[in-house]
Enzyme design. Structure first.
Site, short mmCIF file in Angstrom:
data_model
loop_
_atom_site.label_atom_id
_atom_site.label_comp_id
_atom_site.label_asym_id
_atom_site.label_seq_id
_atom_site.Cartn_x
_atom_site.Cartn_y
_atom_site.Cartn_z
N CYS A 2 24.15 62.71 22.20
CA CYS A 2 24.69 63.57 23.26
C CYS A 2 23.78 64.75 23.58
O CYS A 2 23.04 65.22 22.73
CB CYS A 2 26.04 64.11 22.84
SG CYS A 2 27.20 62.82 22.41
N ARG A 27 17.24 60.87 24.68
CA ARG A 27 17.97 60.93 23.42
C ARG A 27 18.93 59.75 23.26
O ARG A 27 19.41 59.49 22.16
CB ARG A 27 18.76 62.24 23.33
CG ARG A 27 17.87 63.47 23.40
CD ARG A 27 18.70 64.71 23.52
NE ARG A 27 19.48 64.94 22.32
CZ ARG A 27 19.04 65.62 21.26
NH1 ARG A 27 17.84 66.15 21.29
NH2 ARG A 27 19.79 65.79 20.21
N TRP A 74 26.93 59.88 24.14
CA TRP A 74 26.67 58.65 23.39
C TRP A 74 27.95 58.37 22.63
O TRP A 74 28.33 59.15 21.75
CB TRP A 74 25.49 58.87 22.45
CG TRP A 74 24.90 57.63 21.87
CD1 TRP A 74 23.92 56.84 22.43
CD2 TRP A 74 25.19 57.03 20.61
NE1 TRP A 74 23.61 55.82 21.60
CE2 TRP A 74 24.38 55.89 20.48
CE3 TRP A 74 26.09 57.34 19.58
CZ2 TRP A 74 24.41 55.07 19.36
CZ3 TRP A 74 26.13 56.51 18.46
CH2 TRP A 74 25.29 55.40 18.36
N ASN A 100 28.88 68.54 21.66
CA ASN A 100 28.06 67.64 20.83
C ASN A 100 28.56 67.76 19.40
O ASN A 100 28.87 68.87 18.95
CB ASN A 100 26.59 68.08 20.82
CG ASN A 100 25.87 67.69 22.08
OD1 ASN A 100 26.45 67.10 22.99
ND2 ASN A 100 24.59 68.03 22.14
N GLY A 101 28.58 66.64 18.68
CA GLY A 101 29.01 66.69 17.28
C GLY A 101 30.28 65.87 17.09
O GLY A 101 30.63 65.03 17.92
N GLU A 473 7.66 49.85 7.58
CA GLU A 473 7.62 50.61 8.84
C GLU A 473 7.22 49.70 10.01
O GLU A 473 7.78 49.79 11.10
CB GLU A 473 6.66 51.81 8.69
CG GLU A 473 6.39 52.60 9.96
CD GLU A 473 7.63 53.22 10.60
OE1 GLU A 473 8.71 53.16 10.01
OE2 GLU A 473 7.49 53.71 11.72
N LYS A 477 9.57 48.93 13.30
CA LYS A 477 9.08 49.16 14.66
C LYS A 477 9.31 47.92 15.51
O LYS A 477 9.82 47.99 16.62
CB LYS A 477 7.59 49.45 14.62
CG LYS A 477 6.90 50.67 14.96
CD LYS A 477 7.43 51.99 15.21
CE LYS A 477 8.78 52.37 14.77
NZ LYS A 477 8.91 53.58 13.99
N GLU A 480 13.06 47.08 16.16
CA GLU A 480 13.70 48.15 16.92
C GLU A 480 13.50 47.99 18.43
O GLU A 480 14.43 48.15 19.21
CB GLU A 480 13.08 49.47 16.44
CG GLU A 480 13.70 50.72 16.96
CD GLU A 480 13.04 51.96 16.33
OE1 GLU A 480 11.96 51.85 15.74
OE2 GLU A 480 13.61 53.04 16.47
N HIS A 496 10.51 34.40 -4.87
CA HIS A 496 11.81 34.53 -5.54
C HIS A 496 12.97 34.30 -4.58
O HIS A 496 14.09 34.71 -4.85
CB HIS A 496 11.91 35.90 -6.21
CG HIS A 496 10.89 36.08 -7.29
ND1 HIS A 496 10.93 35.39 -8.48
CD2 HIS A 496 9.76 36.84 -7.35
CE1 HIS A 496 9.90 35.73 -9.23
NE2 HIS A 496 9.17 36.61 -8.56
N LYS A 593 17.66 58.50 20.07
CA LYS A 593 16.50 59.17 19.46
C LYS A 593 16.89 59.95 18.22
O LYS A 593 16.23 59.88 17.20
CB LYS A 593 15.83 60.09 20.50
CG LYS A 593 14.59 60.80 19.98
CD LYS A 593 13.49 59.83 19.60
CE LYS A 593 12.25 60.50 19.04
NZ LYS A 593 11.40 59.53 18.33
O1 M6R Z 1 14.79 62.33 13.47
P1 M6R Z 1 14.70 61.60 12.16
O2 M6R Z 1 13.31 61.48 11.68
O3 M6R Z 1 15.61 62.16 11.12
O4 M6R Z 1 15.21 60.14 12.48
C1 M6R Z 1 15.38 59.21 11.47
C2 M6R Z 1 15.55 57.81 12.03
O5 M6R Z 1 16.71 57.74 12.79
C3 M6R Z 1 14.35 57.41 12.90
O6 M6R Z 1 13.16 57.48 12.19
C4 M6R Z 1 14.51 55.98 13.42
O7 M6R Z 1 14.47 55.08 12.38
C5 M6R Z 1 13.43 55.70 14.46
N1 M6R Z 1 14.03 55.27 15.68
C6 M6R Z 1 12.46 54.69 14.02
O8 M6R Z 1 11.48 54.43 14.97
#
Ligand code: M6R
Length: 598
Positions: A2, A27, A74, A100-101, A473, A477, A480, A496, A593
């Site tokens: 949000c 966001r 959101w 927000n929250g 990682e 990526k 995602e 295994h 985000k």
């Molecule tokens: O803002 P943050 O680094 O705390 O966010 C953590 C994760 O939500 C963030 O890294 C998420 O996994 C990304 N979208 C990955 O690309």
């Protein structure tokens, strides 16, 4: 997630708010809305869908308005719909709010209000705030706002309009950011400093429990007891360029290209006269016995990379997902220090984990990319990363900046513990070598590999030691932003169980940058090849091996810093795959985000 925008001033509030909401789009959101003072009433327009949809609905409406609030939502409580979109009006339309929250006790508050006959229009937790303000018996609006902090449980950044108080906005926050921006054209409120960059010359990050009252001419701050506070504004130090897409097709591509700069600026920050490490108490570092590293998603993966680096520096470190840290049985270690990593500094799980560490009197260090963030306000010590605003949902340059800061932290701890002069530490030069190599890297074969991945069923990323952290990682990526199923594994774990899934419809990407583990990893490659999968190898070593279908050759640097380099082609691979699939890599489905809810 949000986003909040508010505006009071001599410009069109409609335009200022809609422009601000447009910047907050990155966001992640599913509906948007605006409410302004219009002919003595609180005029509300809100819509499921995009800010562009909202703008179209607003066309020809809200002319000559100079004060209002807007929101991108959101969905958490209640589906994405017109009725659940913010802002909310109270039952008699005398109060408008955006929030927000999460209001954790909203059900009991709502139940009480309903018993008093109040009718609700949405399924959200937020609407209760507008209804509470309408029902409040306090003599002034300021007191009504103050009363919220005694009643609401949870996290909130709230902006409020009261009918009759034309061109005035009230705001309050707790555990959710809210920033006041000042400009010659009036005052702005935003939950994200990025929306203020182009508009304001100065800004003020609201403190916990602070109350703000903005009117036409001025902005006043109060603490939770309504004692007036002086506002000390900071000069806006970000540039519009930082959040513009420039000549790039997507933000993610721009941000991948900025990786070398993000590393460079973070090295300089760690090496600067205001070096963040000097603020860490020497005794705390000298006596440190256990380092717990906490984060989510990419931040966690950066932590895992650092866990391996720490071991090389004889530091016992353990990396934990914030969502697990919060709920696992708490065992305090002797002389423990906790490091929390978060690009946004707003991730709910990470913030709550930090609070738990603080409750147990464990010193907390945060590594974060957003100076205005909530986590910075809560932590004992801050190590900033200097990646600049990251707009694409998939984190790239922030990841490299995080591991850069973590390497520096580990070396600092090592130097203090071993009484070595930190100035003689050669990490800086080694990291500059990384920057140099990345600046000249050409991404050979990445487009071809992306093409293969688009046509495959399964992708695995494997590696040993620190290469496993990189493969984790790389896999995150890819899944995602391309919606292709992928998994990462320790190379030695394949046989295994997971080997059962390896066949000719599988691509396995092997990351092998550690000399001492290279031959072992090659054994895994033969096992995979024997089951018919296609193998791509990411390495700096020269090899000629029939079992490898595609070599992703990367430049060499100090072995311990190879994760900075090996992730680079993998970030581009994910990007290219998403683009080849016709997806927008900047806005992956279902993701936001910054994840400000649990
Ligand atoms: O803002 P943050 O680094 O705390 O966010 C953590 C994760 O939500 C963030 O890294 C998420 O996994 C990304 N979208 C990955 O690309």
């Amino acid at each position: 997630m949000c986003g909040i925008i508010g505006y009071v001033g001599n410009l069109s509030a409609k335009e200022e708010i809609l422009n601000g909401l447009k910047i907050l789009e990155y966001r992640g959101y599913d509906s948007a809305g605006i409410c302004c003072f219009y002919k003595g009433e609180l005029k509300l327009i809100k819509k499921k869908g995009s800010v562009d949809t909202l703008s179209q609905v607003c066309q020809g409406q809200l002319k000559d308005v100079h004060c209002g609030i807007g929101h991108t939502r959101w969905a958490t409580h209640g589906d994405p719909s017109d009725k659940n979109a913010h802002p909310f009006l109270s039952e008699n339309n005398s109060v408008a709010i955006v929030h927000n929250g999460i209001i954790e006790n909203f059900e009991s508050l709502k139940g009480n209000l309903q018993k008093q006959g109040v009718r609700f229009r949405s399924e959200t937790d937020s609407e209760v705030i507008a209804q509470l303000l309408q029902k409040s018996k306090c003599e002034s609006e300021l007191k009504k706002v103050q009363e919220l902090s005694n009643v609401l449980v949870g996290s909130y950044a709230i902006a409020i309009l009261f009918k009759g108080l034309e061109n005035q906005i009230f705001a309050i926050r707790k555990n959710s950011p809210l920033i006041v921006g000042k400009s010659p054209n009036g005052y702005y409120l935003s939950s994200d400093v990025n929306a203020l960059i182009d508009k304001t010359t100065e800004y003020h990050i609201m403190d916990e429990d602070e109350i703000i009252w903005i009117d036409n001419n001025d902005c006043y701050a109060f603490d939770k007891n309504l004692q007036a506070k002086e506002i000390v504004y900071k000069k806006m130090d970000l540039d519009k360029q930082d959040i513009s897409i420039g000549n790039f097709e997507h933000y993610m591509l721009k941000e991948i290209m900025q990786v070398p700069t993000a590393i460079k600026l973070t090295i300089n920050e760690c090496d600067s006269m205001v070096n963040p490490f000097t603020k860490l108490p020497k005794d705390m570092i000298k006596n440190l016995k256990h380092l717990t590293i906490v984060g989510c998603g990419t931040a966690f993966n950066a932590g895992m990379t650092a866990e391996h680096y720490a071991r090389e520096r004889e530091i016992i470190a353990e990396c934990v997902y914030a969502s697990e840290y919060r709920y696992r049985k708490f065992l305090k270690q002797d002389n423990e220090v906790c490091v929390f990593i978060s690009q946004s500094g707003e991730t709910a799980d990470t913030i709550e984990a930090l609070k738990i560490a603080k409750e147990h009197q464990i010193p907390t260090i945060v590594i974060t990319n957003v100076a205005t963030s909530t986590i910075n306000k809560l932590a004992d010590y801050i190590i900033p990363t200097k990646a600049g605003p990251e707009i694409a949902v998939a984190s790239t340059k922030a990841y490299n900046a995080q591991i850069t800061a973590l390497y520096n932290l580990m070396d600092y701890i090592y130097c203090i513990k071993n009484k070595i002069n930190c100035r003689t530490c050669i990490l800086k030069d080694k990291l500059y070598d990384v920057v140099d190599k990345l600046e000249n890297y050409k991404f050979d074969n990445i487009e071809e590999l992306a093409q293969d991945i688009v046509n495959t069923e399964r992708v695995f990323f494997i590696g040993r030691g620190v290469d496993y952290a990189t493969s984790q990682e790389a896999s995150l990526k890819l899944k995602e932003i391309s919606n292709i199923h992928s998994e990462s594994l320790y190379a030695g774990e394949l046989k295994h169980g997971t080997l059962a899934l390896i066949d000719e419809n599988t691509i396995v990407i092997v990351i092998a940058t550690q000399k001492n583990l290279f031959d072992k990893t090659m054994n895994s490659i033969y096992e995979i090849k024997a089951r018919g999968a296609k193998v791509a190898l990411v390495t700096q070593f020269n090899i000629d091996c029939e079992a490898v279908d595609m070599l992703i050759k990367i430049p060499t640097t100090d072995q311990m810093l190879m994760p900075e380099i090996s992730i680079y082609p993998m970030q581009m691979l994910a990007y290219k795959t998403a683009v080849l699939k016709g997806l927008n890599p900047d806005k992956p489905r279902n993701l936001a985000k910054s994840v400000t809810v649990e």
